[in-house]
Design a protein around this motif. Structure first.
Motif, PDB file in Angstrom:
ATOM      1  N   LEU A   1       0.858  -1.186   0.000  1.00 44.37           N
ATOM      2  CA  LEU A   1       0.000   0.000   0.000  1.00 44.37           C
ATOM      3  C   LEU A   1       0.893   1.235   0.000  1.00 44.37           C
ATOM      4  O   LEU A   1       1.428   1.612  -1.033  1.00 44.37           O
ATOM      5  CB  LEU A   1      -0.955  -0.026   1.196  1.00 44.37           C
ATOM      6  N   ALA A   2       1.101   1.864   1.140  1.00 45.26           N
ATOM      7  CA  ALA A   2       1.949   3.060   1.187  1.00 45.26           C
ATOM      8  C   ALA A   2       3.405   2.627   1.291  1.00 45.26           C
ATOM      9  O   ALA A   2       3.985   2.539   2.384  1.00 45.26           O
ATOM     10  CB  ALA A   2       1.562   3.937   2.373  1.00 45.26           C
ATOM     11  N   ALA A   3       4.022   2.323   0.169  1.00 43.27           N
ATOM     12  CA  ALA A   3       5.421   1.886   0.140  1.00 43.27           C
ATOM     13  C   ALA A   3       5.966   2.074  -1.265  1.00 43.27           C
ATOM     14  O   ALA A   3       5.385   1.573  -2.232  1.00 43.27           O
ATOM     15  CB  ALA A   3       5.537   0.427   0.556  1.00 43.27           C
ATOM     16  N   CYS A   4       7.049   2.798  -1.385  1.00 40.86           N
ATOM     17  CA  CYS A   4       7.675   2.996  -2.687  1.00 40.86           C
ATOM     18  C   CYS A   4       9.173   3.157  -2.483  1.00 40.86           C
ATOM     19  O   CYS A   4       9.681   3.138  -1.363  1.00 40.86           O
ATOM     20  CB  CYS A   4       7.078   4.208  -3.404  1.00 40.86           C
ATOM     21  N   HIS A   5       9.910   3.345  -3.579  1.00 39.79           N
ATOM     22  CA  HIS A   5      11.368   3.452  -3.489  1.00 39.79           C
ATOM     23  C   HIS A   5      11.811   4.740  -2.815  1.00 39.79           C
ATOM     24  O   HIS A   5      12.962   4.847  -2.391  1.00 39.79           O
ATOM     25  CB  HIS A   5      11.983   3.348  -4.888  1.00 39.79           C
ATOM     26  N   ALA A   6      10.922   5.696  -2.696  1.00 39.19           N
ATOM     27  CA  ALA A   6      11.292   6.956  -2.045  1.00 39.19           C
ATOM     28  C   ALA A   6      11.118   6.906  -0.536  1.00 39.19           C
ATOM     29  O   ALA A   6      11.536   7.831   0.157  1.00 39.19           O
ATOM     30  CB  ALA A   6      10.465   8.105  -2.617  1.00 39.19           C
ATOM     31  N   CYS A   7      10.510   5.823  -0.015  1.00 45.63           N
ATOM     32  CA  CYS A   7      10.273   5.794   1.434  1.00 45.63           C
ATOM     33  C   CYS A   7      10.788   4.521   2.097  1.00 45.63           C
ATOM     34  O   CYS A   7      11.767   4.573   2.838  1.00 45.63           O
ATOM     35  CB  CYS A   7       8.800   6.033   1.761  1.00 45.63           C
ATOM     36  N   VAL A   8      10.204   3.356   1.836  1.00 46.92           N
ATOM     37  CA  VAL A   8      10.556   2.198   2.658  1.00 46.92           C
ATOM     38  C   VAL A   8      11.147   1.013   1.896  1.00 46.92           C
ATOM     39  O   VAL A   8      11.610   0.067   2.544  1.00 46.92           O
ATOM     40  CB  VAL A   8       9.326   1.705   3.463  1.00 46.92           C
ATOM     41  N   LEU A   9      11.131   0.999   0.588  1.00 44.84           N
ATOM     42  CA  LEU A   9      11.666  -0.161  -0.119  1.00 44.84           C
ATOM     43  C   LEU A   9      13.185  -0.247   0.033  1.00 44.84           C
ATOM     44  O   LEU A   9      13.874   0.766   0.150  1.00 44.84           O
ATOM     45  CB  LEU A   9      11.298  -0.109  -1.599  1.00 44.84           C
TER      46      LEU A   9
END
Length: 614
Positions: free
Chosen positions: A576-584
């Motif tokens: 859901l709220a997860a992308c390469h700019a935050c938590v991946l």
């Protein structure tokens, strides 16, 4: 024309030379588990080779690796490090052979099997042009792991009445005009007069099926293995694509009693004497003077450990390892979770102690009150064993994969598997159970987890297909999503604060009804991970600052509001709220391939409908 010289059989190896085998080069042991394992292709200068199955490896000098809990999970007797023989001795190592067999010459543009170029011994060179040959860029594979050369002849002659390879009497030509970077610039022709065609469209899912090309069921990495009946749809892949080879790996931490110094001493003995009687073992210890330099151990202790190892080995269902592995994995994680919660201080024989776990000197009460962290343990020394069990092609491994989708690394049932052992350090965190149960029962976290779980279970059902095997349940619960997101934001923060590259830090999640913890650790085959930097991050005062910084960073993503408001993201819509700019994270750091993530479990949603745990 002078006839070509007699050829040796097309076989090669990765390590040391035999009189009848050509030495191709060297790779690290870890790469034979993670990158270039059995069934993977290796580029060596201007040639390409496929690693043979482990039944063709010479393991005479390969050290035995003892990890009974992992061996029981995988239904084998033990593990071995990939062989690394002395190059000065005529010993064998890891075998490989030429694949793909199709090569092209950049000068005369001939596209044909390598043997027809009549190259000089030990070289890949066109005998007519003296130009270095280029291995085929394209191969054909299916999701059951089968592999073969791309059918260039049928691709060129599609739409004609010819159905048998070579029936036109012409010769294939390969040309890359360089006009574009797309497949449209890669052109194949035949001297019979067939129209020159490009490779454009060859990667479509139905491209080969439309030409009447099916999977032949070939397993070239297994010597003399018969072709299997396969109805799976074959796909065109680039030779260097990551989709050509995905390892199916399993790992375990060495915990007491298997992490003690006595186990190191017994490991090579157990391999030799596992079938011998207690009297024979006792006599062997005395004759060989095994314990002379280890007066802290007695023959009775050695025999007791032998019995424990036999008990674990007999408990494993070695006849059906695929069915037994899942249950053993749960047990393996539970044992580790129990050991991580209990102090295991450094002792006088610490040089042989592979598991040291101690609480920090500072109190964790402030962390419990402010963040809900109930326990912190500093794992100052740990050992992890990683074993290669199988591999997949086209699609990444999944818990729902049937045995037929996992390509074997040996012809028969293996009694051992290749593995590596790595050392490191880490920090174990356990969440306050009462506070966690209150949070995970709220409608907001439950609804978001339900959305991910529905997508995951749909994917698992598709992967299981009509095999009749039970579909494993998805682990996507609010608890799992929370622990997974927490591990990722801490790894990102520690990679900035501690100086470690994030790819050298790993996670291990303990998420179940009775478990709520994470282990963040370094376990690499090089020096990164053994310098004490991660353990220092676990001191409560520093951990408090790190958590606050990590949560501030997670509260806002540069892709917000799109990232936070996403209905589904990531591979197969499993985030859901997860992308390469935050938590991946890098794939080497995440134990679940960067899926089942939602940072809203940490900080909540901006509208306040979903509360974050923190």
């Amino acid at each position: 024309m002078t006839p070509p010289p007699p050829r040796m059989r097309g076989r090669g190896r990765i390590s040391a030379p035999l009189h009848t085998a050509r030495r191709l080069g060297e790779i690290r042991r870890a790469q034979l588990i993670t990158t270039y394992g059995v069934g993977a292709m290796i580029a060596v200068e201007n040639e390409s080779f496929l690693v043979r199955g482990i039944d063709s490896w010479d393991i005479t000098e390969a050290p035995f690796v003892l990890e009974p809990r992992l061996a029981a999970q995988l239904g084998v007797k033990g593990f071995r490090l990939p062989p690394a023989p002395d190059p000065s001795r005529a010993t064998d190592g890891v075998r490989a052979f030429r694949f793909p067999t199709m090569y092209s010459c950049p000068n005369c543009r001939a596209l044909q099997p390598f043997r027809l170029f009549n190259s000089p011994a030990g070289k890949a060179e066109c005998s007519s042009c003296q130009e270095d040959l280029v291995p085929s860029r394209f191969v054909m594979a299916c999701a059951h792991g089968h592999l073969e050369d791309f059918p260039y002849w049928k691709w060129v002659h599609r739409g004609t009445q010819r159905t048998t390879t070579g029936s036109c009497g012409g010769e294939l030509r390969f040309r890359a005009d360089g006009s574009t970077a797309s497949l449209r610039a890669v052109l194949i022709s035949c001297s019979c007069g067939a129209d020159e065609v490009s490779m454009e469209g060859s990667f479509r899912r139905q491209a080969l099926k439309d030409l009447g090309i099916g999977c032949s069921g070939r397993r070239p990495w297994l010597k003399n293995a018969p072709a299997e009946d396969c109805q799976e749809l074959p796909r065109t892949l680039q030779r260097g694509s990551s989709s050509v080879w995905f390892p199916v790996m399993h790992s375990a931490l060495s915990i007491p009693p298997w992490s003690e110094g006595l186990t190191k001493l017994v490991a090579p003995l157990y391999e030799k004497l596992r079938e011998r009687s207690s009297e024979f073992v006792r006599e062997y210890l005395e004759v060989e003077k095994i314990l002379v330099h280890h007066p802290e151990y007695s023959p009775d202790q050695v025999l007791d450990l032998f019995e424990q190892l036999r008990a674990v080995e007999n408990a494993a269902d070695t006849s059906r390892p695929d069915q037994a592995a899942e249950g053993w994995r749960d047990r393996l994680y539970r044992d580790e979770y129990s050991s991580l919660r209990v102090p295991h201080p450094e002792r006088h024989d610490a040089i042989d102690q592979e598991f040291v776990c101690e609480p920090p000197e500072e109190s964790v009460h402030s962390l419990t009150a402010s963040h809900g962290i109930e326990q912190v343990m500093l794992v100052k020394r740990l050992r992890e064993v990683r074993a290669l069990q199988a591999f997949t092609r086209v699609e990444e491994p999944s818990p729902a994969d049937t045995p037929v989708r996992r390509a074997p690394i040996t012809t028969g049932k293996p009694t051992w598997l290749p593995a590596i052992e790595v050392s490191g350090e880490g920090v174990f965190l356990r969440i306050d159970g009462e506070r966690l149960r209150t949070w995970e029962a709220q409608p907001g976290p439950v609804a978001r987890a339900r959305r991910i779980r529905a997508n995951h279970e749909k994917l698992l059902r598709e992967r299981a297909g009509a095999s009749g095997n039970p579909v494993p349940p998805s682990p996507a619960t609010p608890r799992y999503l929370l622990l997974h997101a927490l591990a990722h934001v801490l790894i990102n923060e520690w990679s900035l604060d501690g100086g470690y590259p994030s790819a050298s830090i790993r996670e291990r999640l303990y998420a179940d009804d009775d478990m709520a913890g994470i282990l963040i650790y370094t376990a690499t085959s090089d020096s990164a991970g053994s310098l004490g930097g991660i353990v220092a991050q676990g001191e409560p005062s520093r951990l408090d600052r790190t958590l606050r910084a990590a949560l501030r960073r997670a509260a806002w993503c540069s892709n917000d509001p799109l990232c936070m408001e996403s209905e589904a993201s990531g591979a197969d819509s499993l985030n859901l709220a997860a992308c390469h700019a935050c938590v991946l994270l890098p794939e080497t750091s995440c134990e679940n391939n960067n899926i089942l993530l939602d940072r809203a479990t940490l900080v909540g949603t901006p509208d306040g409908l979903v509360p974050g745990f923190f």
